[in-house]
Scaffold this active site. Structure first.
Site, PDB file in Angstrom:
ATOM      1  CG  ASP A 138      -1.968   0.987   1.121  1.00 15.57           C
ATOM      2  OD1 ASP A 138      -2.370   1.465   0.182  1.00 15.57           O
ATOM      3  OD2 ASP A 138      -2.350   1.386   2.443  1.00 15.57           O
ATOM      4  CG  HIS A 139      -0.408   4.934   0.047  1.00 19.88           C
ATOM      5  ND1 HIS A 139      -0.720   5.956  -0.886  1.00 19.88           N
ATOM      6  CD2 HIS A 139      -1.435   4.662   0.577  1.00 19.88           C
ATOM      7  CE1 HIS A 139      -1.724   6.188  -0.691  1.00 19.88           C
ATOM      8  NE2 HIS A 139      -2.401   5.588   0.080  1.00 19.88           N
ATOM      9  CD  GLU A 157      -2.183   8.067  -4.478  1.00 20.74           C
ATOM     10  OE1 GLU A 157      -2.211   7.120  -3.898  1.00 20.74           O
ATOM     11  OE2 GLU A 157      -2.686   9.497  -3.949  1.00 20.74           O
ATOM     12  CG  ASN A 174      -5.198   1.097   7.817  1.00 24.32           C
ATOM     13  OD1 ASN A 174      -5.199   0.121   8.612  1.00 24.32           O
ATOM     14  ND2 ASN A 174      -4.398   1.906   8.089  1.00 24.32           N
TER      15      ASN A 174
END
Ligand code: 13P
Length: 287
Positions: A84-85, A135, A231
């Site tokens: 994630d990210h 993104e 989350n």
């Protein structure tokens, strides 16, 4: 089965539902999410932030734990293990460690650098069968010390990144990580519609899934969102259930201090949160 997120998201986009990405932090969270996915016959994406990866001692530990659990718990629904990210460096690390999916978040670079780095990650990830999320326009709020401004993505930039061959695209549409402020203006459906049109049939990703009203979630799915990240809500339900258990004094009685007992109410609370989200996202019985 550990699989890339490509097929499950393609199916979700066609079937107008969304697959949940639930972030994991430890064994209890991972087990609770996997058991719920299996019970509801739902595909699922396990998200790992860089901070959570570090906490769990590194990505190899995470891969070993998840793969072991899939086998020991007889999990047969599709499961993707996703960074994630991710920064460029950490994206490379999870490709090596055996993840099945990776998000490269180049939204803080200018668009040309975001494109160049995303292209490199796509090449390396595809060689090993991982799916890739990119993104455009950073997501508001703070996550692992990274602060976004609640930006709204530029439609043309979304189109440029989508055309590179990513499998899913996260585009800022006014969404925010963590709790939403009381004066939050809501999701920008006008922008989502334009992005969906410009990038079709790309599955779109909605970050900041905690605290978005159910009707907005459903509208976002109807407009092309096929993956929703959650989350904070799992963190809150875990913490609340653990606090209640301790306040009830149960940790001090008998064998209540046993860590397996101490963490059980939190794990049950995560299961309930994940179930509620899978039902809302429409992924139940879609495995
Ligand atoms: P929340 O923390 O708002 O649930 O968002 C999670 C997320 O988007 C992870 O990338």
């Amino acid at each position: 089965m550990l699989v890339s997120a490509k097929e499950m998201l393609k199916k979700a986009k066609e079937g107008k539902y969304a697959v949940g990405q639930f972030n994991i932090n430890n064994l209890e969270w991972t087990k609770a999410i996997l058991q719920t996915a299996q019970e509801l016959n739902s595909p699922v994406i396990l998200g790992v932030s860089e901070g959570a990866g570090k906490y769990m001692t590194g990505y190899k530990t995470v891969v070993g734990m998840v793969k072991g659990m899939l086998e020991e718990l007889n999990i047969t629904v599709p499961v993707a293990l996703h960074l994630d990210h991710g920064s460029y460096e950490h994206a490379l690390k999870v490709i090596e460690a055996g993840f099945s999916s990776v998000m490269f978040d180049g939204s803080h670079y200018d668009i040309n650098e975001n494109i160049e780095k995303t292209k490199e990650i796509i090449k390396l990830a595809n060689e090993k069968g991982l799916s890739v999320e990119a993104e455009v326009g950073s997501i508001g709020g703070e996550e692992d010390g990274v602060i976004g401004n609640g930006e709204v993505a530029d439609v043309n930039e979304c189109k440029l990144i989508a055309e590179l061959g990513v499998d899913m695209l996260a585009a800022g549409i006014g969404n925010i990580h963590g709790k939403y402020p009381a004066n939050w203006a809501g999701l920008r459906f006008d922008v989502l519609e334009k992005i969906a049109e410009a990038t079709n049939p790309m599955p779109l990703v909605l970050h900041g899934g905690t605290g978005i009203p159910a009707d907005m979630i459903q509208k976002a799915i109807s407009l092309g969102v096929s993956k929703i990240n959650v989350n904070t809500e799992c963190q809150l339900s875990f913490a609340d259930a653990t606090r209640k258990y301790i306040e009830a004094g149960k940790d001090l009685e008998g064998k209540g201090f046993d860590p397996r007992k101490l963490l059980a109410p939190g794990a049950e609370a995560i299961k309930a949160t994940v179930k509620e989200k899978m039902e809302l996202f429409g992924s139940v019985n879609k495995a």
